[in-house]
Structure formats: C-alpha cells, structure tokens
Design a protein around this motif. Structure first.
Motif, short mmCIF file in Angstrom:
data_model
loop_
_atom_site.label_atom_id
_atom_site.label_comp_id
_atom_site.label_asym_id
_atom_site.label_seq_id
_atom_site.Cartn_x
_atom_site.Cartn_y
_atom_site.Cartn_z
N ASP A 164 -1.19 6.81 20.91
CA ASP A 164 -0.71 5.49 20.54
C ASP A 164 0.63 5.54 19.82
OD1 ASP A 164 -1.00 5.08 17.36
OD2 ASP A 164 -2.64 6.34 18.04
N SER A 165 1.26 4.38 19.74
CA SER A 165 2.45 4.19 18.91
C SER A 165 2.16 3.08 17.91
CB SER A 165 3.66 3.80 19.77
OG SER A 165 3.44 2.54 20.39
N ILE A 166 2.72 3.24 16.71
CA ILE A 166 2.58 2.24 15.64
C ILE A 166 3.97 1.93 15.10
CG2 ILE A 166 1.64 1.76 13.34
CD1 ILE A 166 -0.63 3.71 13.96
N VAL A 167 4.30 0.65 15.07
CA VAL A 167 5.57 0.19 14.49
C VAL A 167 5.26 -0.92 13.51
CG1 VAL A 167 7.82 -0.86 14.95
CG2 VAL A 167 6.86 0.80 16.58
N GLY A 168 5.84 -0.83 12.30
CA GLY A 168 5.49 -1.84 11.31
C GLY A 168 6.42 -1.89 10.12
N VAL A 169 6.01 -2.69 9.12
CA VAL A 169 6.80 -2.90 7.91
C VAL A 169 5.85 -3.05 6.73
CG1 VAL A 169 6.85 -5.41 8.29
CG2 VAL A 169 8.59 -4.33 6.84
N ARG A 170 6.30 -2.61 5.56
CA ARG A 170 5.52 -2.75 4.33
C ARG A 170 6.42 -3.18 3.19
NH1 ARG A 170 3.56 1.58 0.11
NH2 ARG A 170 1.98 0.40 -1.03
N LEU A 171 5.95 -4.14 2.37
CA LEU A 171 6.62 -4.57 1.15
C LEU A 171 5.64 -4.42 0.00
CD1 LEU A 171 8.32 -7.87 2.40
CD2 LEU A 171 9.38 -5.62 2.19
N ALA A 172 6.07 -3.82 -1.08
CA ALA A 172 5.20 -3.63 -2.24
C ALA A 172 6.05 -3.60 -3.49
CB ALA A 172 4.39 -2.34 -2.11
N GLY A 173 5.44 -3.87 -4.63
CA GLY A 173 6.20 -3.82 -5.86
C GLY A 173 5.37 -4.16 -7.07
N SER A 174 6.00 -4.01 -8.23
CA SER A 174 5.39 -4.29 -9.52
C SER A 174 6.36 -5.13 -10.34
CB SER A 174 5.06 -2.99 -10.26
OG SER A 174 4.62 -3.25 -11.57
N MET A 175 5.89 -6.27 -10.86
CA MET A 175 6.74 -7.18 -11.63
C MET A 175 6.32 -7.17 -13.09
SD MET A 175 7.22 -11.29 -11.08
CE MET A 175 7.57 -11.00 -9.34
N PRO A 176 7.20 -6.74 -14.01
CA PRO A 176 6.83 -6.71 -15.43
C PRO A 176 6.77 -8.10 -16.03
CG PRO A 176 9.12 -6.05 -15.14
CD PRO A 176 8.55 -6.21 -13.77
N LEU A 177 5.80 -8.29 -16.91
CA LEU A 177 5.63 -9.53 -17.65
C LEU A 177 5.53 -9.21 -19.14
CD1 LEU A 177 2.95 -11.31 -15.40
CD2 LEU A 177 5.42 -11.73 -15.45
N PRO A 178 5.62 -10.23 -19.99
CA PRO A 178 5.49 -9.98 -21.44
C PRO A 178 4.13 -9.37 -21.78
CG PRO A 178 6.42 -12.15 -21.03
CD PRO A 178 5.98 -11.62 -19.70
N ALA A 179 4.08 -8.75 -22.93
CA ALA A 179 2.84 -8.21 -23.51
C ALA A 179 2.22 -7.11 -22.65
CB ALA A 179 1.83 -9.33 -23.76
N ASP A 180 3.06 -6.28 -22.02
CA ASP A 180 2.62 -5.12 -21.25
C ASP A 180 1.84 -5.46 -19.98
OD1 ASP A 180 3.77 -3.30 -23.04
OD2 ASP A 180 1.98 -3.31 -24.31
N PHE A 181 1.96 -6.70 -19.50
CA PHE A 181 1.33 -7.07 -18.23
C PHE A 181 2.27 -6.75 -17.07
CE2 PHE A 181 -1.42 -9.67 -20.91
CZ PHE A 181 -2.64 -9.58 -20.24
N HIS A 182 1.68 -6.43 -15.93
CA HIS A 182 2.43 -6.25 -14.69
C HIS A 182 1.66 -6.92 -13.56
CE1 HIS A 182 4.32 -3.05 -17.07
NE2 HIS A 182 5.32 -3.10 -16.20
N LEU A 183 2.39 -7.61 -12.68
CA LEU A 183 1.81 -8.16 -11.47
C LEU A 183 2.15 -7.24 -10.30
CD1 LEU A 183 2.50 -12.01 -11.71
CD2 LEU A 183 0.36 -10.77 -12.18
N LEU A 184 1.18 -6.98 -9.45
CA LEU A 184 1.35 -6.07 -8.32
C LEU A 184 1.14 -6.81 -7.02
CD1 LEU A 184 -0.93 -3.18 -9.67
CD2 LEU A 184 1.50 -3.54 -10.14
N TYR A 185 1.88 -6.43 -5.99
CA TYR A 185 1.65 -6.98 -4.66
C TYR A 185 1.88 -5.91 -3.61
CZ TYR A 185 6.69 -7.10 -3.74
OH TYR A 185 8.00 -6.74 -3.53
N ASP A 186 1.24 -6.09 -2.45
CA ASP A 186 1.36 -5.13 -1.36
C ASP A 186 1.06 -5.88 -0.06
OD1 ASP A 186 1.30 -2.92 0.34
OD2 ASP A 186 0.29 -1.66 -1.12
N ALA A 187 2.00 -5.84 0.89
CA ALA A 187 1.82 -6.54 2.16
C ALA A 187 2.36 -5.67 3.30
CB ALA A 187 2.55 -7.89 2.14
N SER A 188 1.55 -5.53 4.35
CA SER A 188 1.95 -4.69 5.49
C SER A 188 1.55 -5.36 6.79
CB SER A 188 1.28 -3.31 5.42
OG SER A 188 1.56 -2.64 4.23
N TYR A 189 2.31 -5.05 7.83
CA TYR A 189 1.96 -5.47 9.19
C TYR A 189 2.40 -4.37 10.15
CZ TYR A 189 1.90 -7.71 13.73
OH TYR A 189 1.65 -7.98 15.04
#
Length: 417
Positions: free
Chosen positions: A242-267
């Motif tokens: 098989d062949s697989i072609v795709g894209v992925r976006l991911a990251g971490s967003m800092p917030l006050p009080a040592d919080f971080h928001l995380l996201y991850d999206a792939s296709y």
C-alpha cells in the motif's frame, strides 16, 4: 540446570564483548586517524529483563520471562563519516508462550522469540551542513510512530536495511527521505521489501507542529513470513502492499497558571502500491484534544481506521509501532475488514518520579455499526536513576463483537549505559 548454565554462558559472552570494545576505545590512538575514531567512540549497553503474562480465551495462559540485551559501539566521526554497530540478544528464561517461531501454538501469543543478531550496522555522513546521510541497518522512527517506528515495546525491535537522508538546514524545517530494501521484523525475520518514505515537518513554535508525509510499502517476499503485515485479503504477500499520503497538525498552547491546551489532528489516504490488491482503498482520521496542569494530564481522542466501500478492507499501518495504538492487548494490530473506530480517554500523572497512565477505549466498526469491545490499559513506570527504571503495565480487552477476551500484564526493569 542446563538453562542456568546457558544463561551464565550468555552473560559471560556479553561481558567479554563489552570489555573488548572498551579496550579498543582505551587503546592508544597515536597518530592514526582511524585509531582515533575508534578510541574516541562510545560503547552503549542496555539490558531489559521482562516478565509478560497473556491470557486469551481459547488458548493456554502464556508466561514469558525474557532478557533483552543491546550492546553497541558508535565511532567518532572521521572526515564526516562515523560507524555504528549494535548487537541484540533476547534470552528466554521462561518459555511457556507462542513466539510465532517456537511452534507452541497452544499458548497465547507473545511475539518475543529468542535471538542473537545484528540490530543496527550503518555508516553515517555529516559532512554537509544540517544533513545526515545513513546507509545500512538502522532504526527509523518518524513523527509519533503512527505509521513508521521501531516497535521498541517488543524485545526485538523493527529495523530497516536502508539509505536515509535527513536535512535541517532550513530554520524550523526538517526534511526526510528513505529507501529500504529489507526489514528485520519483531520476530527476527528478514522481509525483502521496496519501501519509500518521505516527510516534511515545520515546527515554528510549540503551538504548531505541521507534518506532511508519504509512505510506500512493498513486501517482495515469495511466501508468507511470520510477523509480516496481513490485511485479510487474498493474493499472497503482495496483496497488502500500500501507499499512505497524509498530513498531521499538533501542538501545545500555554495558558496561565501552568495550564497547557493540547491538540492533534491527522488525515491520510491509503491506496494499493506495488502489486497491492485493488480493494486497498481506505482513509485514516485522528482528532484529539486535552489539557495538562503541572504533572497532571487528561486527553480525549477519536481515531478512525476506515474501511473500503465494500467493507472488505480496513486501513492498515504495516510499518508502525502498532502496540502503542488501539490498546496494549494488541487485538487490533491488524485492522478488521469493516474498519475500526476508537474513542478513548487518557489520564496521566507523575508522582515521586513515577509516571502513571490510564487509558479507556471503546471500539466500533466503521461500517455495519458493530460494537467490537472495550479495553482498559494501566501503566506505572518509576525512574530510579538516570540509568535505571522499572515498571508494571496491564491491559484488559473485553470482547462484545470482535476477537476474544484478552488480558496482559508486564513487569520490567531497564538498565541503560
């Protein structure tokens, strides 16, 4: 007694090899550049004893106590060229399990056969700015290992006989390309292959990690090889190419009080390649989000390993570190023909140098609206020193519409120098 003598002999051989390598490194380099490259090199040693228990409905309970040893040497670069050599030995102490190679098919599966082999042996060239060229047997881990990885959970790693090129000369950009002609799989079998790998990654900040990729997998074997990928399609080893072609976006967003928001999206899209069956036609989607606060984390994910339009083929990941995805009980190492939807929640914490993790899965088919089952995975790994760590892990899959009830447990120690 014979087993004890065998293990003592093995340990003596490892100590002798290590002493020999160290003596090479300590030898006088004089004015010889080659001797200087050897004496300036580094010896590495990792030992991982592990007890594994697997219980699977319809099979005898499996018990495996194995010891993995990795002994390696990396030379100092000479004119931009360095050499890496790593040996692997997996010794079986308790062997009441099906390793895929020992013929003990009455037991539940634990694919950790005994072996002694060359794990890695490659030359690397770093004479061009921001560029590394490697040729030979090597580990390849790409991005999050969802599609290409070394399967380090197993006692035998997956390695590639390949030529790889990595370039970081552009700021925040990594380019990667590889061609592999053979794969050494997790049961120490050699699979002739025609594999092309390509990636481009842009990471301008922790909030954005963008990755585009293409992977082409072609099994060239003339017969079925233990440990090689399958996909429920007729047509021999090439049917799953098989062949697989795709894209992925991911990251971490800092917030006050040592919080971080995380996201991850792939296709990704999968199609036939190099003789693959025309039914190989499926899509992959992953969406995830979560938050961390200091040493605590919570993450929710949805992963779709889609089916083709006829429900006869599910999206496969033949080169991935598959143990890390869709449950440690390894029920879904091969995606069912009707596809796989996974909805899962993961909680993490770190307490007194102990990393804790709990993940709960709910599995469904992509077509036909089938509920496959649920799984709970638990892990506790403690770091004693920078060289020593140990842990316990547990997996419990409860089948409702696919596979059978499966439970697994692992206790291990890792020493690395």
């Amino acid at each position: 007694m014979r087993r004890k003598l065998k293990n003592q002999s093995y340990i003596r051989k490892i100590c002798f090899l290590q002493a020999a390598l160290l003596s090479l490194c300590a030898g006088s380099a004089a004015a010889d550049p080659l001797l200087e490259a050897i004496s300036g090199g580094q010896v590495s040693l990792q030992m991982r004893p592990r007890y594994e228990f697997m219980q699977q409905a319809g099979k005898e309970d499996a018990n495996a106590f194995t010891l993995r040893t990795l002994l390696g040497f990396s030379s100092k670069p000479l004119y931009g060229i360095s050499a890496d050599l790593q040996f692997i030995n997996v010794a079986g102490i308790v062997n009441d399990y099906n390793s895929l190679r020992n013929g003990k098919t009455a037991y539940a599966l634990i694919p950790d056969p005994e072996e002694t082999n060359i794990n890695q042996a490659f030359l690397a060239y770093t004479g061009l700015p921001g560029t590394v060229l490697r040729a030979g047997r090597q580990i390849i881990n790409l991005d999050d290992q969802r599609f290409v990885g070394d399967v380090d959970f197993r006692q035998t790693q997956q390695t590639f006989d390949a030529v790889t090129l990595e370039n970081r000369s552009l700021p925040q950009v990594q380019l990667y390309a590889a061609y592999a002609w053979r794969i050494k799989d997790i049961v120490n079998e050699l699979i002739p292959a025609r594999v092309f790998l390509a990636e481009a990654t842009w990471t301008p900040a922790p909030v954005l990690h963008a990755n585009v990729f293409g992977y082409w997998y072609g099994n060239q074997a003339n017969s079925v090889i233990p440990g090689a990928v399958t996909c429920f399609l007729p047509g021999g080893p090439q049917a799953c190419n098989d062949s697989i072609v795709g894209v992925r976006l991911a990251g971490s967003m800092p917030l006050p009080a040592d919080f971080h928001l995380l996201y991850d999206a792939s296709y990704a899209k999968q199609l036939p390649y190099d003789g693959g069956n025309s039914l190989v036609n499926a899509q992959y989607t992953h969406l995830g989000g979560g938050a961390t606060w200091r040493d605590l984390g919570l993450h929710a994910d949805y992963m779709l390993m889609g089916a083709n339009s006829s429900g006869t083929y599910g999206f496969q990941t033949p080169l991935a570190t598959r143990h890390a995805f869709n449950g440690w009980a390894e029920v879904f190492l091969v995606t069912p023909p009707k596809g796989l939807q996974s909805l899962y929640v993961t909680a993490t914490a770190k307490v007194w140098q102990t990393a804790l993790q709990a993940t709960y899965y709910d599995f469904h088919s992509d077509t036909a609206d089938l509920h496959y089952g649920n799984e709970l995975d638990l892990s506790a790994i403690h770091t004693f020193t920078k060289h020593w760590s140990g842990g316990v892990q547990y997996a419990d899959y409860r089948a409702t519409g696919y596979g059978v009830n499966t439970q697994g447990a692992w206790v291990f120690v890792t020493a690395q120098y």
